[in-house]
Every structure is written in C-alpha cells, then in structure tokens.
Write a protein that holds these residues in place. Structure first.
Motif, PDB file in Angstrom:
ATOM      1  N   UNK A  78      79.198  48.293  59.914  1.00 58.46           N
ATOM      2  CA  UNK A  78      79.713  48.525  58.570  1.00 58.46           C
ATOM      3  C   UNK A  78      78.590  48.600  57.546  1.00 58.46           C
ATOM      4  N   UNK A  79      78.563  49.695  56.789  1.00 55.97           N
ATOM      5  CA  UNK A  79      77.666  49.831  55.642  1.00 55.97           C
ATOM      6  C   UNK A  79      78.326  49.112  54.471  1.00 55.97           C
ATOM      7  N   UNK A  80      77.730  48.017  54.053  1.00 54.45           N
ATOM      8  CA  UNK A  80      78.316  47.172  53.016  1.00 54.45           C
ATOM      9  C   UNK A  80      77.790  47.608  51.648  1.00 54.45           C
ATOM     10  N   UNK A  81      78.556  48.476  50.987  1.00 49.34           N
ATOM     11  CA  UNK A  81      78.149  49.020  49.702  1.00 49.34           C
ATOM     12  C   UNK A  81      77.788  50.486  49.829  1.00 49.34           C
ATOM     13  N   UNK A  82      76.922  50.952  48.933  1.00 49.32           N
ATOM     14  CA  UNK A  82      76.487  52.343  48.942  1.00 49.32           C
ATOM     15  C   UNK A  82      75.383  52.523  49.966  1.00 49.32           C
ATOM     16  N   UNK A  83      75.478  53.535  50.796  1.00 50.20           N
ATOM     17  CA  UNK A  83      74.478  53.762  51.835  1.00 50.20           C
ATOM     18  C   UNK A  83      73.086  53.881  51.217  1.00 50.20           C
ATOM     19  N   UNK A  84      72.207  52.945  51.569  1.00 47.06           N
ATOM     20  CA  UNK A  84      70.856  52.946  51.021  1.00 47.06           C
ATOM     21  C   UNK A  84      70.800  52.607  49.546  1.00 47.06           C
ATOM     22  N   UNK A  85      71.885  52.033  49.009  1.00 44.83           N
ATOM     23  CA  UNK A  85      71.943  51.730  47.583  1.00 44.83           C
ATOM     24  C   UNK A  85      72.529  50.356  47.322  1.00 44.83           C
ATOM     25  N   UNK A  86      73.132  50.158  46.138  1.00 48.59           N
ATOM     26  CA  UNK A  86      73.639  48.835  45.769  1.00 48.59           C
ATOM     27  C   UNK A  86      74.713  48.328  46.727  1.00 48.59           C
ATOM     28  N   UNK A  87      74.686  47.025  46.994  1.00 52.96           N
ATOM     29  CA  UNK A  87      75.719  46.417  47.833  1.00 52.96           C
ATOM     30  C   UNK A  87      77.026  46.234  47.067  1.00 52.96           C
ATOM     31  N   UNK A  88      76.942  46.163  45.738  1.00 51.38           N
ATOM     32  CA  UNK A  88      78.126  45.896  44.914  1.00 51.38           C
ATOM     33  C   UNK A  88      78.593  47.141  44.169  1.00 51.38           C
ATOM     34  N   UNK A  89      78.498  48.296  44.804  1.00 51.63           N
ATOM     35  CA  UNK A  89      78.833  49.556  44.138  1.00 51.63           C
ATOM     36  C   UNK A  89      80.308  49.647  43.773  1.00 51.63           C
ATOM     37  N   UNK A  90      81.172  48.957  44.513  1.00 51.28           N
ATOM     38  CA  UNK A  90      82.616  48.997  44.244  1.00 51.28           C
ATOM     39  C   UNK A  90      83.249  47.751  44.838  1.00 51.28           C
ATOM     40  N   UNK A  91      84.357  47.287  44.275  1.00 45.26           N
ATOM     41  CA  UNK A  91      85.028  46.107  44.838  1.00 45.26           C
ATOM     42  C   UNK A  91      85.519  46.380  46.255  1.00 45.26           C
ATOM     43  N   UNK A  92      85.207  45.466  47.173  1.00 44.94           N
ATOM     44  CA  UNK A  92      85.706  45.594  48.533  1.00 44.94           C
ATOM     45  C   UNK A  92      85.479  44.273  49.255  1.00 44.94           C
ATOM     46  N   UNK A  93      86.465  43.851  50.027  1.00 48.10           N
ATOM     47  CA  UNK A  93      86.384  42.599  50.770  1.00 48.10           C
ATOM     48  C   UNK A  93      85.899  42.895  52.197  1.00 48.10           C
ATOM     49  N   UNK A  94      84.575  42.885  52.377  1.00 51.79           N
ATOM     50  CA  UNK A  94      84.028  43.151  53.707  1.00 51.79           C
ATOM     51  C   UNK A  94      84.338  42.023  54.676  1.00 51.79           C
ATOM     52  N   UNK A  95      84.504  40.809  54.153  1.00 51.61           N
ATOM     53  CA  UNK A  95      84.858  39.697  55.028  1.00 51.61           C
ATOM     54  C   UNK A  95      86.202  39.937  55.712  1.00 51.61           C
ATOM     55  N   UNK A  96      87.071  40.711  55.061  1.00 48.60           N
ATOM     56  CA  UNK A  96      88.359  41.019  55.676  1.00 48.60           C
ATOM     57  C   UNK A  96      88.181  41.857  56.932  1.00 48.60           C
ATOM     58  N   UNK A  97      87.233  42.788  56.902  1.00 48.04           N
ATOM     59  CA  UNK A  97      86.959  43.584  58.101  1.00 48.04           C
ATOM     60  C   UNK A  97      86.388  42.700  59.202  1.00 48.04           C
ATOM     61  N   UNK A  98      85.491  41.808  58.822  1.00 51.86           N
ATOM     62  CA  UNK A  98      84.893  40.886  59.781  1.00 51.86           C
ATOM     63  C   UNK A  98      85.978  40.038  60.450  1.00 51.86           C
ATOM     64  N   UNK A  99      86.955  39.616  59.686  1.00 46.63           N
ATOM     65  CA  UNK A  99      88.033  38.786  60.225  1.00 46.63           C
ATOM     66  C   UNK A  99      88.980  39.594  61.111  1.00 46.63           C
ATOM     67  N   UNK A 100      89.288  40.809  60.680  1.00 43.78           N
ATOM     68  CA  UNK A 100      90.245  41.633  61.417  1.00 43.78           C
ATOM     69  C   UNK A 100      89.676  42.164  62.734  1.00 43.78           C
ATOM     70  N   UNK A 101      88.391  42.462  62.751  1.00 42.96           N
ATOM     71  CA  UNK A 101      87.781  43.030  63.953  1.00 42.96           C
ATOM     72  C   UNK A 101      87.296  41.883  64.835  1.00 42.96           C
ATOM     73  N   UNK A 102      87.793  41.795  66.047  1.00 41.53           N
ATOM     74  CA  UNK A 102      87.595  40.600  66.867  1.00 41.53           C
ATOM     75  C   UNK A 102      86.312  40.614  67.697  1.00 41.53           C
ATOM     76  N   UNK A 103      85.693  41.766  67.872  1.00 41.61           N
ATOM     77  CA  UNK A 103      84.452  41.804  68.646  1.00 41.61           C
ATOM     78  C   UNK A 103      83.244  41.758  67.713  1.00 41.61           C
ATOM     79  N   UNK A 104      82.113  42.290  68.133  1.00 40.66           N
ATOM     80  CA  UNK A 104      80.857  42.141  67.393  1.00 40.66           C
ATOM     81  C   UNK A 104      80.847  42.951  66.107  1.00 40.66           C
TER      82      UNK A 104
END
Length: 364
Positions: A264-290
């Motif tokens: 997962x690219x967290x934020x803008x590719x090669x740019x700011x991590x906080x470019x837009x609101x998004x809960x990346x932890x939700x993806x981490x929780x939902x996806x059960x493997x690595x």
C-alpha cells in the motif's frame, strides 16, 4: 525493541526473507532491443540483493500494455531469458525477487503503441499528465474505451505473464493496481464512467483488479501473489470520490483470496503522506496476510510503525538507487549517498550500476 527489529528475518508465505526491508519497483527506462532487460539489469538487481525482498520495475504483460519508452516486458521468449539472468543473479546472492506486472492503460502515447493505435482505458477520458517517450516527457494520447469483449483478454495477458514470471525464476508476482494505471483506472470513478459490469458501484469498479488477481493466483499460487494499491494517490491524474469504502471492500476481497501480501502506497506516490484523509490502519486490519507499507519511510518511521504493529514489511524506493547496500547502511548507521537525478531515466551503466557501496566509497 531496537533499530535491529527491521533487520530480523521474516517469513513471507513459503519464503524466508533475510530482513523486513523491501526494494520498491523503480522504473528506470533501460530495457534493450525487444524490451528485454538491459545487459546491466542482472548486475543492478544483484547489487541490491541484500534487501529482504526486491520488487522489480513495472513490466509489461503485453505489447499493448506499454506506456513508457524503454520499460521491459515479460511476454516473449527473449524477455523471459533476460529476466532469468536477473533472478539468477539475485538468488546467487541469497535474495528474493518478485516481478511487478502492469498494463498502463491510458498513460501511454501512440508512438509506443502497436500500429500507432490509441491507448485503451475504462472510459475515453484523457489523463492530464505526461509520459516518457521519444527521449523526453510528452502529453499522453487520447484513449479509447475498452469494449466488454476485450476485457477477458486483459485478464489472460496478466495470467500468461505470471506464468512466464515463474519460468523466468521469479519467486512471485506483484499485480500493479496503483499509481493511475489500467487496473486503478477501473477502480477510481474519476477515470471510470462505465455503466456496465465494470463501472458504477464499488463492486463493479473493483471487478477487473479482482479478476486479474484471481487469475494470477490460480496460475502461480496465492502464496506467490501480491497486489499494490494507492488509495489516495493522484499519480496519473486520477481521483476517487469514495476511496475508503472502495479500498475497504478491495482489502476484504483480496484477503479472502489468501494472496500473500498487500503493498500500500500511504499517501501521494512519492509525495506527502497526508495528502487526503484515509484510514490506512483499516486496510491493515482487514487484510489478514502480510502488509507492505510504502511512501516516505526512513529507519525511524519504519521502526516506529513496526513497533506499533502497523505493517510487516517496509518499502524503500529511491534510496536503493544510489545505495545498492542500503540495508547495510541503515543497519550500521552509515550515511546515505545522494541520488543523481539526471541519470534516473534511460541511459546505460552511469547512475545505474556504478553507485559504490559504503565500503567502496570509504577507501577511495
């Protein structure tokens, strides 16, 4: 925990990785005749084999999938043979390597297309961006919308390229569903205005990505299949009106398939991590493997996120270009070498295989 945690081995499916540091896919535009990996590619990747996992530069699934000058393919016998030299070099040094497979969709130019035809896309919407062609950056060409009966051919091309990857000696495949290319063009409604089974609802817009991933996983095994996503990146002049619901659904579906990792690219590719609101932890929780975390990571941030259990592996990009021994430098605290931006795209050995290790530079 200490800084050493990133340098501990990690089990990825059936693979044992030497550490938790991943080399990101990095387009270098150096493929040779027939879009075969260049004569220097085996050296380049072999120099960086101390990464726990290498993900190669994005690689075309077909001649129709190309969008940039000098990017390699994986659909001819010569290309397969060229990649075999790369995988042999990496494995000889104890490394692990996945190939990233892509179809660029609308991010292309007629001068790169078979017969000079228009690029394909979910909808006939031109991207306000450029591509690297004719030794420079030029506006992408106007695309045409794929017809329904053409879409199974895209899925088949990904499946066949995945089979070729195993023949070429790769440890696995990453499906490129990020950064504004074809699969993401279907996912995001800023590029997809279809009204058929591949447009409209979040389920329909995710359909092609999921069909491709399922086909790849069936061909080579889910334990060898990863997927890259960029939920809020605007790379390729792309946008989404509902990224959280869209990507929560995708993470659930990919997790159910049992694929080995989500990158997962967290934020803008090669740019700011906080470019837009998004809960990346939700993806981490939902996806059960690595879970592979990408974008703006350094040793401090990676360790902080690892300690909190926010990701399993951490992806480093451009620092690997100028530091073939990046893992060793991070572990020892050695300074990082600066990147020469004039040699990023195209060319030969300069800026590709001539960056010294820290040990080599120290004795000069």
């Amino acid at each position: 925990m200490t800084d050493k945690t990133l340098f501990e081995p990690y089990t990825l499916g059936s693979l044992q990785l030497s550490n938790r540091i991943v080399m990101a896919p990095l387009t270098r535009n150096r493929a040779g005749a027939g879009l075969v990996p260049s004569e220097h590619a085996a050296t380049y990747y072999g120099q960086r084999a101390s990464a726990g996992l290498i993900i190669t530069e994005a690689t075309q699934i077909s001649a129709d999938a190309q969008g940039y000058q000098g990017t390699p393919g994986l659909y001819t016998p010569q290309q397969i043979d060229g990649w075999r030299k790369v995988t042999d070099a990496v494995h000889a040094r104890g490394g692990r390597i996945f190939v990233q497979l892509w179809h660029v969709g609308r991010i292309s130019h007629v001068d790169l297309r078979p017969g000079g035809t228009a690029p394909v896309a979910p909808s006939a919407i031109r991207a306000a961006t450029k591509t690297f062609v004719n030794n420079g950056f030029h506006d992408v060409s106007e695309p045409r919308a794929l017809t329904l009966d053409e879409i199974p051919g895209i899925v088949e091309d990904f499946r066949q390229a995945a089979a070729h990857a195993i023949t070429a000696g790769f440890d696995g495949v990453e499906v490129h569903g990020a950064n504004g290319y074809l699969l993401e063009q279907f996912i995001k409604d800023g590029a997809n205005t279809r009204t058929d089974a591949y447009g409209g609802s979040i389920e329909n817009r995710a359909r092609l990505l999921l069909e491709v991933t399922a086909a790849v996983a069936k061909e080579i095994g889910a334990e060898r299949t990863g997927v890259r996503l960029s939920p809020v990146s605007t790379a390729g002049a792309i946008s989404s009106s509902d990224p959280q619901s869209q990507y929560d659904y995708i993470a659930d579906q990919l997790s159910a398939m049992g694929i080995v990792y989500l990158h997962v690219v967290e934020g803008a590719t090669g740019g700011p991590r906080d470019v837009a609101p998004f809960d990346f932890d939700a993806l981490r929780t939902r996806f059960k493997n690595t879970y592979l975390a990408n974008n703006g990571y350094d040793l401090e941030l990676a360790n902080a996120r690892l300690i909190k259990g926010k990701a399993d592996l951490f992806v480093f990009g451009r620092p690997f270009i100028s530091n073939p021994d990046l893992v060793e430098r991070l572990e020892s605290g050695a300074p990082l070498a600066a990147l020469d931006p004039t040699t990023l795209y195209g060319g030969g050995a300069k800026g590709y295989i001539d960056y010294p290790t820290f040990a080599e530079s120290s004795v000069r």
